[in-house]
Each structure stands twice: as structure tokens, then as C-alpha cells.
Write an enzyme that holds these catalytic residues in place. Sequence first.
Site, mmCIF file in Angstrom:
data_model
loop_
_atom_site.group_PDB
_atom_site.id
_atom_site.type_symbol
_atom_site.label_atom_id
_atom_site.label_comp_id
_atom_site.label_asym_id
_atom_site.label_seq_id
_atom_site.Cartn_x
_atom_site.Cartn_y
_atom_site.Cartn_z
ATOM 1 N N GLU A 43 38.211 -52.123 80.939
ATOM 2 C CA GLU A 43 37.652 -50.971 80.232
ATOM 3 C C GLU A 43 38.786 -50.390 79.406
ATOM 4 O OE1 GLU A 43 35.735 -46.503 80.654
ATOM 5 O OE2 GLU A 43 36.535 -47.478 82.446
ATOM 6 N N ASP A 68 44.542 -47.199 79.862
ATOM 7 C CA ASP A 68 44.722 -46.001 79.042
ATOM 8 C C ASP A 68 46.210 -45.690 79.002
ATOM 9 O OD1 ASP A 68 44.465 -43.228 77.924
ATOM 10 O OD2 ASP A 68 42.354 -43.568 78.329
ATOM 11 N N ASP A 117 37.347 -43.061 70.355
ATOM 12 C CA ASP A 117 37.517 -42.182 69.198
ATOM 13 C C ASP A 117 37.031 -42.944 67.962
ATOM 14 O OD1 ASP A 117 38.454 -40.630 67.043
ATOM 15 O OD2 ASP A 117 40.180 -39.940 68.201
#
Length: 218
Positions: A43, A68, A117
Amino acid sequence: MGKKKLKRIAELLTFPNVYQFRADLKGKWASEVFHNSHPVTLELACGKGEYTLGLARRFPDRNFVGIDIKGPRIWRGAKTALEENLTNACFLRAYIDNLADYFATGEVQEIWIVFPDPYPNKPKAKKRLTSPGFLEQYRKILQPEGVLHLKTDDELLYEYSLESIAALGGTVLQAVTDIYATIGPGDVVTAIRTFYELQHLKAGKKIRYIRFRLPAHE
């Protein structure tokens, strides 16, 4: 940076399911991290890891890595995984544009990109996670039949992604402009809802979805 964030970043160093900039694990995620031979799913820009956790709960015989760069966000997902003993979920703190530094050719079976985003301003289009540069990154690490998923509320990103996939010679397996009007409630696409998705739905936005493949990396 606030004390709470600093505390979480420090605590990440003690979590056994968090790996920070671990290029030494390239090609070894299934064997050395998960200690099995199950397929690996990523992910990207996972935030608090809501999809990583949701997928891990639903598919115990598969491995999931949330990625991330922001440690305080990863902290929440990693802590939940430890509390629930989700041994098939872990987190990598790294920059997504360097994925090939962390995963070997063909090491990844599936990639999820969930509410990234959209970077609506054209000069920043290269930062979109479905831009040609990123798609090339994914090709390097995906298996030949590997599948990618995009969920977004942004119409521009949805259309841009379709164009990027086509330009690279990819195959769109499914493209939906409103998942809740098209896909059943039991499907993994609709069953797992992130915080942002719930906010978008509350605001009356439609959730778009693309499932696709890219040409095998040569």
C-alpha cells in the site's frame, strides 16, 4: 515538530514490524520479514495503514507492506497491527520514488494506491503516484501478472491515470466512476473504507476506482 510526534518517531524504532529505509531487505521480504513464501502486496502512501490493516485481516495467507515517509502516521498502523497480532502486516518508512531500492524485480504481486494526493496543478503532475515515472517504478518490482489498484475521489486524477496507463501500454481490467453504485458491498474495494474515504462520502463525493496491469518489465 511537536512532542507527541517526536515520541512516536522514537517509539517506531522499538516496533518489530516497522522497517526504516531497509534496502538490505530487497528480495527478502517474504522469507526474512514474514518467514513464508506468500505473495507480497504494497500500500503506497499508506498514512495510518488503514488499507494495509484491512487487507491483512481479510487475507491471512498473504503479506502486506504499508509504505510512507511520515513516521508519526505509520506509528498508528504499526501499533494497531501489533495489538491485533497481525503478523502478515508490516510497514516500511521510505520514499516511494525509490521503490526499486527496496524491492527486487518481480517481488511484488499487487499494489494499492488509495486516495493519494492528486496534485491538481499541472507543474506538479510528475508527483502523482500514477504518473509515467511512478508507473515505471512499479513495473520494475511487479510480477508479470501483477495487479494495481487506484481509489480516488478526484476526477482529474482518475482521468489522468487512465491516460498514463494507456500511454505505457497497460491494460485496464476495471474502471468505475462510482464504486458504491457499481460494486457490491462485500468486495474488498468497498468493504475497506479509510478515514478520508468516509469524509469524501459524507461530502457527497463519488469514489472512483481503477484496477489495471502494466507491461512486464524487460
